[in-house]
Design a protein around this motif. Structure first.
Motif, PDB file in Angstrom:
ATOM      1  N   HIS A  34      -4.687 -10.770  56.364  1.00 58.46           N
ATOM      2  CA  HIS A  34      -6.111 -11.249  55.782  1.00 58.46           C
ATOM      3  C   HIS A  34      -5.988 -13.208  55.592  1.00 58.46           C
ATOM      4  CE1 HIS A  34      -9.117 -11.931  53.011  1.00 58.46           C
ATOM      5  NE2 HIS A  34      -8.979 -12.350  51.747  1.00 58.46           N
ATOM      6  N   TYR A  77     -15.041  -4.984  46.054  1.00 54.33           N
ATOM      7  CA  TYR A  77     -14.173  -5.856  47.223  1.00 54.33           C
ATOM      8  C   TYR A  77     -15.281  -5.506  48.863  1.00 54.33           C
ATOM      9  CZ  TYR A  77     -10.762  -8.646  45.615  1.00 54.33           C
ATOM     10  OH  TYR A  77      -9.360  -9.520  44.957  1.00 54.33           O
ATOM     11  N   ASN A  87     -15.807 -13.587  45.498  1.00 54.77           N
ATOM     12  CA  ASN A  87     -16.184 -13.215  46.793  1.00 54.77           C
ATOM     13  C   ASN A  87     -17.459 -13.023  47.074  1.00 54.77           C
ATOM     14  OD1 ASN A  87     -13.922 -13.465  48.087  1.00 54.77           O
ATOM     15  ND2 ASN A  87     -13.288 -11.224  48.319  1.00 54.77           N
ATOM     16  N   HIS A 124     -10.645 -13.610  42.299  1.00 61.94           N
ATOM     17  CA  HIS A 124     -10.600 -13.163  44.479  1.00 61.94           C
ATOM     18  C   HIS A 124     -12.067 -12.561  44.356  1.00 61.94           C
ATOM     19  CE1 HIS A 124     -10.808 -14.115  47.710  1.00 61.94           C
ATOM     20  NE2 HIS A 124     -10.110 -13.604  48.178  1.00 61.94           N
ATOM     21  N   ARG A 159     -10.564 -26.685  45.547  1.00 61.50           N
ATOM     22  CA  ARG A 159      -9.465 -26.820  46.233  1.00 61.50           C
ATOM     23  C   ARG A 159      -9.483 -28.552  45.289  1.00 61.50           C
ATOM     24  NH1 ARG A 159     -10.973 -23.606  49.300  1.00 61.50           N
ATOM     25  NH2 ARG A 159      -9.373 -23.620  51.542  1.00 61.50           N
ATOM     26  N   ARG A 212      -1.081 -20.376  45.112  1.00 67.49           N
ATOM     27  CA  ARG A 212       0.153 -20.082  46.308  1.00 67.49           C
ATOM     28  C   ARG A 212       1.196 -19.749  45.357  1.00 67.49           C
ATOM     29  NH1 ARG A 212      -3.215 -24.036  51.167  1.00 67.49           N
ATOM     30  NH2 ARG A 212      -5.157 -22.566  50.637  1.00 67.49           N
ATOM     31  N   LEU A 221      -8.964 -15.310  56.755  1.00 64.18           N
ATOM     32  CA  LEU A 221      -9.677 -16.141  56.672  1.00 64.18           C
ATOM     33  C   LEU A 221      -9.561 -17.399  55.834  1.00 64.18           C
ATOM     34  CD1 LEU A 221     -12.331 -13.248  54.722  1.00 64.18           C
ATOM     35  CD2 LEU A 221     -12.602 -14.600  56.487  1.00 64.18           C
TER      36      LEU A 221
HETATM   37  C1  HEM Z   1     -13.746  -7.756  51.960  1.00 62.46           C
HETATM   38  C2  HEM Z   1     -12.954  -8.490  50.722  1.00 62.46           C
HETATM   39  C3  HEM Z   1     -12.467  -9.831  50.964  1.00 62.46           C
HETATM   40  C4  HEM Z   1     -12.932 -10.861  51.071  1.00 62.46           C
HETATM   41  C5  HEM Z   1     -14.527 -10.816  51.878  1.00 62.46           C
HETATM   42  C6  HEM Z   1     -12.083 -12.004  50.738  1.00 62.46           C
HETATM   43  C7  HEM Z   1     -11.921 -13.710  50.925  1.00 62.46           C
HETATM   44  C8  HEM Z   1     -11.184 -14.264  51.459  1.00 62.46           C
HETATM   45  C9  HEM Z   1     -11.900 -15.819  51.415  1.00 62.46           C
HETATM   46  C10 HEM Z   1     -12.910 -15.880  52.011  1.00 62.46           C
HETATM   47  C11 HEM Z   1     -10.812 -16.485  51.621  1.00 62.46           C
HETATM   48  C12 HEM Z   1     -10.136 -18.289  51.720  1.00 62.46           C
HETATM   49  C13 HEM Z   1     -10.761 -18.242  50.971  1.00 62.46           C
HETATM   50  C14 HEM Z   1     -10.231 -20.273  51.079  1.00 62.46           C
HETATM   51  O1  HEM Z   1      -9.060 -20.241  51.785  1.00 62.46           O
HETATM   52  O2  HEM Z   1     -11.667 -21.180  50.385  1.00 62.46           O
HETATM   53  C15 HEM Z   1      -9.553 -15.629  51.317  1.00 62.46           C
HETATM   54  C16 HEM Z   1      -8.405 -15.893  50.177  1.00 62.46           C
HETATM   55  C17 HEM Z   1      -7.426 -15.458  50.536  1.00 62.46           C
HETATM   56  N1  HEM Z   1      -7.390 -13.555  49.859  1.00 62.46           N
HETATM   57 FE1  HEM Z   1      -9.392 -12.689  50.276  1.00 62.46          FE
HETATM   58  N2  HEM Z   1     -10.937 -11.550  50.268  1.00 62.46           N
HETATM   59  C18 HEM Z   1     -10.847 -10.257  50.415  1.00 62.46           C
HETATM   60  C19 HEM Z   1      -9.988  -9.363  49.801  1.00 62.46           C
HETATM   61  C20 HEM Z   1      -8.848 -10.007  49.945  1.00 62.46           C
HETATM   62  C21 HEM Z   1      -7.712  -8.211  48.859  1.00 62.46           C
HETATM   63  C22 HEM Z   1      -8.132  -7.240  48.975  1.00 62.46           C
HETATM   64  C23 HEM Z   1      -6.475  -9.613  48.435  1.00 62.46           C
HETATM   65  C24 HEM Z   1      -5.479  -8.825  48.431  1.00 62.46           C
HETATM   66  C25 HEM Z   1      -4.763  -7.741  48.022  1.00 62.46           C
HETATM   67  C26 HEM Z   1      -7.032 -10.572  48.842  1.00 62.46           C
HETATM   68  C27 HEM Z   1      -6.020 -11.658  49.128  1.00 62.46           C
HETATM   69  C28 HEM Z   1      -6.622 -13.215  49.286  1.00 62.46           C
HETATM   70  C29 HEM Z   1      -4.712 -14.252  49.280  1.00 62.46           C
HETATM   71  C30 HEM Z   1      -3.698 -14.205  48.967  1.00 62.46           C
HETATM   72  C31 HEM Z   1      -5.782 -15.281  49.840  1.00 62.46           C
HETATM   73  C32 HEM Z   1      -5.400 -16.499  50.156  1.00 62.46           C
HETATM   74  C33 HEM Z   1      -5.478 -17.268  48.557  1.00 62.46           C
HETATM   75  C34 HEM Z   1      -4.905 -18.779  49.543  1.00 62.46           C
HETATM   76  O3  HEM Z   1      -3.825 -19.075  49.752  1.00 62.46           O
HETATM   77  O4  HEM Z   1      -5.672 -19.882  49.908  1.00 62.46           O
HETATM   78  N3  HEM Z   1      -8.190 -10.927  49.747  1.00 62.46           N
HETATM   79  N4  HEM Z   1     -10.337 -14.779  50.678  1.00 62.46           N
END
Ligand code: HEM
Length: 244
Positions: free
Chosen positions: A146, A231, A53, A49, A71, A88, A150
């Motif tokens: 989060h 991150y 990013n 992830h 996807r 997921r 997002l």
């Molecule tokens: C600044 C840091 C981060 C950014 C910019 C970021 C960005 C994103 C984005 C854009 C998505 C949506 C992806 C999509 O639907 O296409 C997402 C989903 C997700 N992020 Fe992050 N993320 C960050 C940090 C984290 C961290 C630290 C964690 C875990 C501890 C995390 C866990 C997740 C999870 C579980 C999803 C859902 C995935 C899904 O089911 O679609 N993220 N993040």
């Protein structure tokens, strides 16, 4: 193991030992294995992830294309979005398993202590254990926020799941500095959690010598700092206008 006192012969008071079968996974070693396996899975997700990013630095089209590709992974064998949903479900099972094993182990450790400590010994172990517990709660609350921010877009100013780049840029805009602050605190908590988790895992697997422990501590620290930095680059790049 279950101990009872047989009162049928009052003068003797025989101790009867009966064994209650417990599945191996619920033994302390089994639970620690659950912590390790789920932890490794979550760490692999975090690395992937974080790298994904960083695509934000390649621009709007590239980042959106990457999110779109997520996807389609597995096509044509898997229908659209199937891989994402398998991922997921895997993540959810891993998070729940990690929390379950940690809770059972913590409750057992507490029950094994005959009397509560009158004052806590300031040893590294108990400090780290408390940090892990509260760090874990902060990370869990962050992940819920989060996803609403997002993934579903519910709490995002743009909130369009088909435009992840625009969502990220709107999220960390300078006027919303408090969002960046919250993300920073959560990511630092994640860093502490990872440092201790990775250190414990490496210590169990590696050489059980002071030198081995020192090496495990150094590797865990470098890994946690690198992941946090990866991150944090994204929100700070948006906050400072490097990404817009
Ligand atoms: C600044 C840091 C981060 C950014 C910019 C970021 C960005 C994103 C984005 C854009 C998505 C949506 C992806 C999509 O639907 O296409 C997402 C989903 C997700 N992020 Fe992050 N993320 C960050 C940090 C984290 C961290 C630290 C964690 C875990 C501890 C995390 C866990 C997740 C999870 C579980 C999803 C859902 C995935 C899904 O089911 O679609 N993220 N993040």
């Amino acid at each position: 193991m279950h101990w009872t006192t047989d009162q049928s012969t009052p003068s003797v008071g025989r101790v009867v030992v009966t064994t209650r079968t417990r599945s191996p996974i619920r033994s302390n070693v089994g639970l620690k294995a659950v912590m390790a396996v789920t932890g490794i899975f979550l760490v692999l997700f975090l690395i992937a992830h974080m790298l994904g990013n960083l695509k934000v630095f390649a621009g709007d089209a590239s980042f959106n294309h990457y999110a779109h590709w997520l996807r389609e992974i597995g096509a044509p064998i898997l229908p659209n979005v199937w891989f994402l949903w398998i991922m997921r479900v895997g993540l959810l099972v891993a998070v729940l398993g990690h929390i379950w094993a940690a809770t059972v182990l913590a409750l057992r450790a507490r029950a094994a202590r005959p009397v509560r400590y009158a004052h806590r010994k300031k040893v590294r172990g108990s400090y780290a254990a408390r940090t892990m517990r509260w760090g874990g709660v902060i990370i869990l609350l962050f992940v819920i926020y989060h996803i609403l921010d997002l993934t579903t877009g519910t709490l995002n100013p743009v909130g369009d799941p088909s435009r992840p780049y625009a969502n990220v840029v709107a999220d960390f805009a300078p006027a919303r500095w408090y969002v960046t602050l919250f993300y920073t605190l959560a990511i630092v908590a994640l860093g502490f959690h990872l440092r201790h988790g990775v250190f414990s895992a490496l210590r169990s697997l590696g050489q059980q010598t002071p030198r081995g422990e020192q090496r495990a501590r150094a590797v865990a620290l470098v890994f946690a700092v690198a992941l946090c930095a990866g991150y944090l680059l994204v929100p700070f790049a948006v906050l400072t206008g490097l990404v817009s």
